[in-house]
Enzyme design. Structure first.
Site, PDB file in Angstrom:
ATOM      1  N   TYR A  40       0.944  -1.455   0.220  1.00  0.00           N
ATOM      2  CA  TYR A  40      -0.495  -0.394  -0.281  1.00  0.00           C
ATOM      3  C   TYR A  40       0.773   0.862  -0.236  1.00  0.00           C
ATOM      4  O   TYR A  40       0.129   2.023  -0.613  1.00  0.00           O
ATOM      5  CB  TYR A  40      -1.192   0.390   1.051  1.00  0.00           C
ATOM      6  CG  TYR A  40      -1.731  -1.395   1.451  1.00  0.00           C
ATOM      7  CD1 TYR A  40      -2.267  -1.954   0.310  1.00  0.00           C
ATOM      8  CD2 TYR A  40      -2.364  -1.064   2.851  1.00  0.00           C
ATOM      9  CE1 TYR A  40      -2.987  -3.024   0.539  1.00  0.00           C
ATOM     10  CE2 TYR A  40      -3.589  -2.376   2.669  1.00  0.00           C
ATOM     11  CZ  TYR A  40      -3.483  -3.323   1.662  1.00  0.00           C
ATOM     12  OH  TYR A  40      -4.691  -3.906   1.489  1.00  0.00           O
ATOM     13  N   HIS A 100       0.888 -11.792   1.665  1.00  0.00           N
ATOM     14  CA  HIS A 100      -0.020 -10.845   0.882  1.00  0.00           C
ATOM     15  C   HIS A 100      -1.314 -11.501   0.006  1.00  0.00           C
ATOM     16  O   HIS A 100      -2.121 -11.569  -0.813  1.00  0.00           O
ATOM     17  CB  HIS A 100       0.224  -9.493   0.370  1.00  0.00           C
ATOM     18  CG  HIS A 100      -0.743  -8.121   0.293  1.00  0.00           C
ATOM     19  ND1 HIS A 100      -0.219  -7.584   0.508  1.00  0.00           N
ATOM     20  CD2 HIS A 100      -2.256  -8.472  -0.051  1.00  0.00           C
ATOM     21  CE1 HIS A 100      -1.596  -6.529   0.051  1.00  0.00           C
ATOM     22  NE2 HIS A 100      -2.809  -6.474  -0.009  1.00  0.00           N
TER      23      HIS A 100
HETATM   24  N1  NAP Z   1      -5.445  -8.659   1.542  1.00  0.00           N
HETATM   25  C1  NAP Z   1      -6.066  -8.533   0.455  1.00  0.00           C
HETATM   26  O1  NAP Z   1      -5.553  -8.116  -0.197  1.00  0.00           O
HETATM   27  C2  NAP Z   1      -6.528  -6.963   0.639  1.00  0.00           C
HETATM   28  C3  NAP Z   1      -6.953  -6.595  -0.565  1.00  0.00           C
HETATM   29  C4  NAP Z   1      -8.095  -5.941  -0.874  1.00  0.00           C
HETATM   30  C5  NAP Z   1      -8.498  -4.514   0.396  1.00  0.00           C
HETATM   31  N2  NAP Z   1      -7.652  -5.357   1.164  1.00  0.00           N
HETATM   32  C6  NAP Z   1      -7.592  -4.921   2.682  1.00  0.00           C
HETATM   33  O2  NAP Z   1      -9.111  -4.603   2.594  1.00  0.00           O
HETATM   34  C7  NAP Z   1      -9.724  -3.264   3.902  1.00  0.00           C
HETATM   35  C8  NAP Z   1     -10.947  -2.537   2.605  1.00  0.00           C
HETATM   36  O3  NAP Z   1     -11.166  -2.946   1.588  1.00  0.00           O
HETATM   37  P1  NAP Z   1     -11.585  -2.200   0.711  1.00  0.00           P
HETATM   38  O4  NAP Z   1     -10.700  -0.973   0.926  1.00  0.00           O
HETATM   39  O5  NAP Z   1     -11.040  -2.463  -0.875  1.00  0.00           O
HETATM   40  O6  NAP Z   1     -13.186  -1.543   0.235  1.00  0.00           O
HETATM   41  P2  NAP Z   1     -14.749  -1.411   0.647  1.00  0.00           P
HETATM   42  O7  NAP Z   1     -14.007  -0.871   2.516  1.00  0.00           O
HETATM   43  O8  NAP Z   1     -15.319  -2.425   0.933  1.00  0.00           O
HETATM   44  O9  NAP Z   1     -14.649   0.340   1.045  1.00  0.00           O
HETATM   45  C9  NAP Z   1     -14.147   1.070   0.982  1.00  0.00           C
HETATM   46  C10 NAP Z   1     -15.218   2.454  -0.082  1.00  0.00           C
HETATM   47  O10 NAP Z   1     -16.284   3.015   0.873  1.00  0.00           O
HETATM   48  C11 NAP Z   1     -16.436   4.070   1.361  1.00  0.00           C
HETATM   49  N3  NAP Z   1     -16.825   4.258   2.450  1.00  0.00           N
HETATM   50  C12 NAP Z   1     -16.263   3.864   3.881  1.00  0.00           C
HETATM   51  N4  NAP Z   1     -17.113   3.780   5.080  1.00  0.00           N
HETATM   52  C13 NAP Z   1     -18.373   4.120   4.270  1.00  0.00           C
HETATM   53  C14 NAP Z   1     -20.031   4.658   4.427  1.00  0.00           C
HETATM   54  N5  NAP Z   1     -20.425   4.366   6.086  1.00  0.00           N
HETATM   55  N6  NAP Z   1     -21.091   5.181   3.964  1.00  0.00           N
HETATM   56  C15 NAP Z   1     -19.974   5.566   2.004  1.00  0.00           C
HETATM   57  N7  NAP Z   1     -19.232   5.037   1.823  1.00  0.00           N
HETATM   58  C16 NAP Z   1     -18.003   3.967   2.974  1.00  0.00           C
HETATM   59  C17 NAP Z   1     -14.687   4.785   1.456  1.00  0.00           C
HETATM   60  O11 NAP Z   1     -14.525   6.262   0.547  1.00  0.00           O
HETATM   61  P3  NAP Z   1     -13.680   6.649   1.486  1.00  0.00           P
HETATM   62  O12 NAP Z   1     -12.562   6.146   1.830  1.00  0.00           O
HETATM   63  O13 NAP Z   1     -13.646   8.060   1.458  1.00  0.00           O
HETATM   64  O14 NAP Z   1     -14.304   7.299   3.892  1.00  0.00           O
HETATM   65  C18 NAP Z   1     -14.274   3.658  -0.181  1.00  0.00           C
HETATM   66  O15 NAP Z   1     -14.467   4.634  -0.999  1.00  0.00           O
HETATM   67  C19 NAP Z   1      -8.335  -2.268   2.313  1.00  0.00           C
HETATM   68  O16 NAP Z   1      -8.167  -0.925   2.316  1.00  0.00           O
HETATM   69  C20 NAP Z   1      -7.597  -2.624   2.879  1.00  0.00           C
HETATM   70  O17 NAP Z   1      -6.692  -2.474   4.377  1.00  0.00           O
HETATM   71  C21 NAP Z   1      -7.118  -6.325   1.390  1.00  0.00           C
END
Ligand code: NAP
Length: 268
Positions: A40, A100
């Site tokens: 990241y 990862h």
């Molecule tokens: N291990 C892996 O391979 C892997 C892969 C993908 C993700 N991850 C981890 O999982 C975490 C979460 O997944 P993600 O970032 O892909 O997606 P997510 O958490 O499903 O969605 C994030 C999006 O939703 C928005 N959001 C968050 N809370 C909200 C709410 N209450 N109301 C409206 N919109 C909201 C955020 O906007 P804002 O930012 O503007 O608040 C962002 O655009 C990642 O950040 C990472 O740490 C791990």
């Protein structure tokens, strides 16, 4: 130990000031689990946010991830990668280190013993993997002395991952739901919107509460500003009834919003 139901995701939170401020705000609001990764490019900012927060280090559970395309996943590469991660985060030890992705030079017989060495040296407390299927999980556990602590994998109402959740429940490790809001794609799903209206809450809270209704599942929604951080954390106060849970569990869709070459599901 068990993870809190809601942790903080930080993927694509790359502007250093914004990222450290999100982490600080989240910790002072009550979050106690922060998820980052070498990939990241924000470990320094996450570390700065942890240091800036008025919360003792020992109360915060910090997870990061080593990646085949960063330092690599051969034995010495894992050790070196973790040392760099600790340096970037400004921490003496990490609560959880994950593989990862099971791609590139990942090799269970070579990679997992390096994680055991890190546990034995007191540099990490727990071992995790991400994006593993059941066969890869069984193979990793065969090569580990330490217990497997977590599998972090995309999980939300549009990708329910029943077989992986059942495996986590059977073997007693944490199923960490990443992209638990389907990267925003749950917000328009009629069943989720209906349940949200019924309870007077946001669709994000419904998705997170549905995940929490499943044993061994916790979630790490990424949120940047205070309003989203608060909305997601407050989902712990939302109790869905059996009909709500059944309605969402019955959503018959299998949609992924995170893909990469070599992912194990591409072979299925
Ligand atoms: N291990 C892996 O391979 C892997 C892969 C993908 C993700 N991850 C981890 O999982 C975490 C979460 O997944 P993600 O970032 O892909 O997606 P997510 O958490 O499903 O969605 C994030 C999006 O939703 C928005 N959001 C968050 N809370 C909200 C709410 N209450 N109301 C409206 N919109 C909201 C955020 O906007 P804002 O930012 O503007 O608040 C962002 O655009 C990642 O950040 C990472 O740490 C791990």
């Amino acid at each position: 130990m068990r993870l809190p139901a809601i942790g903080l995701g930080t993927w694509q939170n790359t502007d250093p000031e914004t990222c450290s401020e999100s982490v600080r705000t989240a910790l002072e609001m009550g979050y106690r689990h922060v998820d980052t990764a070498q990939y990241y490019g924000n470990e320094e900012a996450v570390g700065a946010g942890i240091q800036a927060a008025d919360v003792p280090r020992e109360e915060v559970f910090v997870g990061s991830k080593v990646h085949a395309e960063k330092f690599g996943l051969a034995h010495e590469e894992v050790i070196e990668g973790l040392e760099v991660t600790l340096d970037r985060l400004g921490l003496d030890s990490l609560d959880l280190l994950y593989v990862h992705w099971p791609v590139g030079n990942y090799d269970a017989a070579e990679t997992m013993p390096a994680f055991d060495e890190l546990v034995d040296r007191g540099l990490i407390d727990h071992v995790g993997v991400c994006n593993f299927d059941v066969d890869l999980l069984d193979e990793a556990m065969d090569h580990l002395d330490a217990p497997l602590f977590a599998n972090q994998v995309e999980t939300h109402p549009l990708l329910q991952q029943d077989d992986l959740v059942a495996h986590a429940q059977e073997h007693g490790y944490e199923h960490v739901a990443y992209s638990p809001l389907a990267r925003g794609n749950v917000f328009e799903i009629p069943a989720i919107v209906d349940v949200a209206e019924k309870h007077g809450v946001s669709p994000a809270q419904v998705s997170l509460a549905w995940l929490r209704s499943r044993d061994r599942v916790s979630a790490i929604p990424k949120a940047t500003g205070e309003a989203h951080l608060r909305d997601n954390l407050d989902s712990v106060d939302l109790d869905l009834d059996d009909a709500d849970v059944e309605r969402i569990s019955a959503l018959d869709r299998t949609e992924r919003f995170v893909e990469r070459d070599g992912a194990p599901w591409l072979d299925d």
